[in-house]
Design a protein around this motif. Structure first.
Motif, short mmCIF file in Angstrom:
data_model
loop_
_atom_site.label_atom_id
_atom_site.label_comp_id
_atom_site.label_asym_id
_atom_site.label_seq_id
_atom_site.Cartn_x
_atom_site.Cartn_y
_atom_site.Cartn_z
N SER A 176 5.84 -0.02 6.60
CA SER A 176 4.59 1.08 6.43
C SER A 176 5.48 2.21 5.88
O SER A 176 4.79 3.03 5.22
N ALA A 177 6.39 2.65 6.88
CA ALA A 177 7.06 3.87 6.46
C ALA A 177 7.65 3.94 5.28
O ALA A 177 7.59 4.80 4.52
N GLY A 178 8.27 2.86 4.62
CA GLY A 178 8.68 2.64 3.33
C GLY A 178 7.77 2.80 2.06
O GLY A 178 7.70 3.24 1.21
N MET A 179 6.42 2.24 2.44
CA MET A 179 5.23 2.24 1.70
C MET A 179 4.75 3.76 1.48
O MET A 179 4.30 4.17 0.32
N LEU A 180 4.66 4.33 2.65
CA LEU A 180 4.22 5.64 2.67
C LEU A 180 4.85 6.54 1.83
O LEU A 180 4.55 7.46 1.09
N CYS A 181 6.32 6.64 2.19
CA CYS A 181 7.21 7.12 1.15
C CYS A 181 7.31 6.58 -0.18
O CYS A 181 7.48 7.82 -0.97
N LEU A 182 7.13 5.69 -0.71
CA LEU A 182 6.97 5.45 -2.07
C LEU A 182 5.67 6.01 -2.64
O LEU A 182 6.02 6.60 -3.70
N VAL A 183 4.61 6.07 -1.77
CA VAL A 183 3.45 6.50 -2.58
C VAL A 183 3.55 8.07 -2.66
O VAL A 183 3.14 8.69 -3.74
N VAL A 184 4.13 8.76 -1.62
CA VAL A 184 4.02 10.38 -1.70
C VAL A 184 5.17 10.56 -2.70
O VAL A 184 5.15 11.63 -3.45
N ILE B 35 5.24 4.62 -9.85
CA ILE B 35 3.95 4.39 -10.00
C ILE B 35 3.67 3.26 -10.00
O ILE B 35 2.70 2.44 -9.43
N VAL B 36 4.39 2.27 -10.77
CA VAL B 36 4.13 0.84 -11.00
C VAL B 36 4.47 0.16 -9.69
O VAL B 36 3.66 -0.58 -8.93
N LEU B 37 5.34 0.65 -9.03
CA LEU B 37 5.96 -0.03 -7.47
C LEU B 37 4.74 0.46 -6.66
O LEU B 37 4.42 -0.53 -5.73
N ALA B 38 4.49 1.48 -6.52
CA ALA B 38 3.28 2.04 -5.82
C ALA B 38 2.09 1.32 -5.73
O ALA B 38 1.48 0.80 -4.85
N ILE B 39 1.47 1.10 -7.04
CA ILE B 39 0.20 0.63 -7.28
C ILE B 39 0.44 -1.12 -7.02
O ILE B 39 -0.40 -1.71 -6.39
N VAL B 40 1.56 -1.57 -7.48
CA VAL B 40 1.67 -3.32 -6.94
C VAL B 40 1.63 -3.36 -5.47
O VAL B 40 1.06 -4.25 -5.10
N ARG B 41 2.51 -2.37 -4.86
CA ARG B 41 2.50 -2.65 -3.41
C ARG B 41 1.53 -2.35 -2.49
O ARG B 41 0.95 -3.15 -1.95
N GLY C 123 -1.48 -2.29 -3.85
CA GLY C 123 -2.73 -3.20 -4.39
C GLY C 123 -2.52 -4.91 -3.81
O GLY C 123 -3.75 -5.24 -3.24
N LEU C 124 -1.37 -4.97 -3.52
CA LEU C 124 -0.98 -6.43 -2.82
C LEU C 124 -1.29 -6.29 -1.36
O LEU C 124 -1.86 -7.31 -0.93
N LEU C 125 -1.23 -5.13 -0.67
CA LEU C 125 -1.29 -4.87 0.51
C LEU C 125 -3.02 -4.96 1.04
O LEU C 125 -3.37 -5.56 1.67
N ILE C 126 -3.70 -4.30 0.17
CA ILE C 126 -5.18 -4.09 0.37
C ILE C 126 -5.88 -5.39 -0.11
O ILE C 126 -6.58 -5.87 0.62
N TRP C 127 -5.51 -5.98 -1.22
CA TRP C 127 -6.40 -7.17 -1.77
C TRP C 127 -5.77 -8.56 -1.08
O TRP C 127 -6.35 -9.46 -1.12
N LYS C 128 -4.36 -8.68 -1.09
CA LYS C 128 -3.99 -10.01 -0.53
C LYS C 128 -3.39 -9.83 0.64
O LYS C 128 -3.02 -11.03 1.37
N LYS C 129 -3.50 -8.64 1.51
CA LYS C 129 -2.73 -8.60 2.77
C LYS C 129 -1.52 -8.85 2.77
O LYS C 129 -0.70 -9.59 3.83
N LYS C 130 -0.70 -8.54 1.75
CA LYS C 130 0.71 -9.25 1.42
C LYS C 130 1.64 -8.11 1.58
O LYS C 130 1.63 -7.12 0.72
N GLU C 131 2.64 -7.88 2.34
CA GLU C 131 3.64 -6.77 2.45
C GLU C 131 4.67 -6.98 1.35
O GLU C 131 5.27 -8.17 1.37
N LEU C 132 4.97 -6.19 0.58
CA LEU C 132 6.02 -6.57 -0.56
C LEU C 132 7.37 -5.97 -0.07
O LEU C 132 8.29 -6.51 -1.03
N GLY C 133 7.46 -5.20 0.80
CA GLY C 133 8.75 -4.40 1.29
C GLY C 133 9.93 -5.39 1.32
O GLY C 133 10.98 -4.96 1.39
#
Length: 162
Positions: free
Chosen positions: A40-48, A84-90, A92-102
């Motif tokens: 979760s921390a990795g994803m937050l850092c990626l988005v910001v 941007i691509v990494l953030a959107i894919v990550r 997106g997969l978390l929201i729609w598929k409930k899958k963590e990509l990290g």
């Protein structure tokens, strides 16, 4: 306030540098420690970090200031696009598929590529801002025992008075 606006690029540019690196590091820690929270921390850092990359590109210097701006801008846009691509894919997969990509190896390679790109982009930017100091030129030294006037160093010329 004018100073901040003129130097905004140099202020915001550290956001993607730090956060894209930490996004990758947090995902590695999550894999090693087997702690989902670190993803979760990795994803937050990626988005910001991706948002910071957009801000850095939008506030970047104009090409007339330095010849290194062209490659710096190219790698900055490449870094921004990848983040941007990494953030959107990550996200997106978390929201729609409930899958963590990290923890996905393909994602981690892309994340490492973003770290390398942001590092190289920052390196070029650093070269533009902190120009290398030229090597000191050798000053001719007079031979031992010679008077200072006998030095081979050229003497400064004085313009005649008018």
């Amino acid at each position: 306030m004018d100073y901040i606006l003129k130097n905004l690029h140099y202020i915001v540019t550290h956001v993607p540098i730090a956060l894209l690196v930490f996004s990758f590091i947090f995902d590695l820690i999550a894999i090693i420690a087997k702690k989902r929270e670190w993803h979760s921390a990795g994803m937050l850092c990626l988005v910001v970090g991706a948002l910071g990359a957009i801000a850095s590109v939008l506030t970047g210097p104009s090409p007339w200031r330095n010849p290194l701006v062209v490659p710096h801008e190219f790698y900055a846009k490449l870094t921004m696009f990848l983040a941007i691509v990494l953030a959107i894919v990550r996200v997106g997969l978390l929201i729609w598929k409930k899958k963590e990509l990290g923890h996905n190896p393909i994602y981690l390679v892309g994340s490492l590529a973003a770290v390398i790109l942001v590092g190289y982009t920052g390196h070029i930017g650093g070269q533009m801002v902190h120009k290398p100091v030229p090597a000191k030129t050798a000053v001719p030294v007079a031979s031992p025992g010679a008077s200072p006037a006998a030095s081979t160093a050229p003497s400064p010329t004085v313009a005649p008075a008018k």
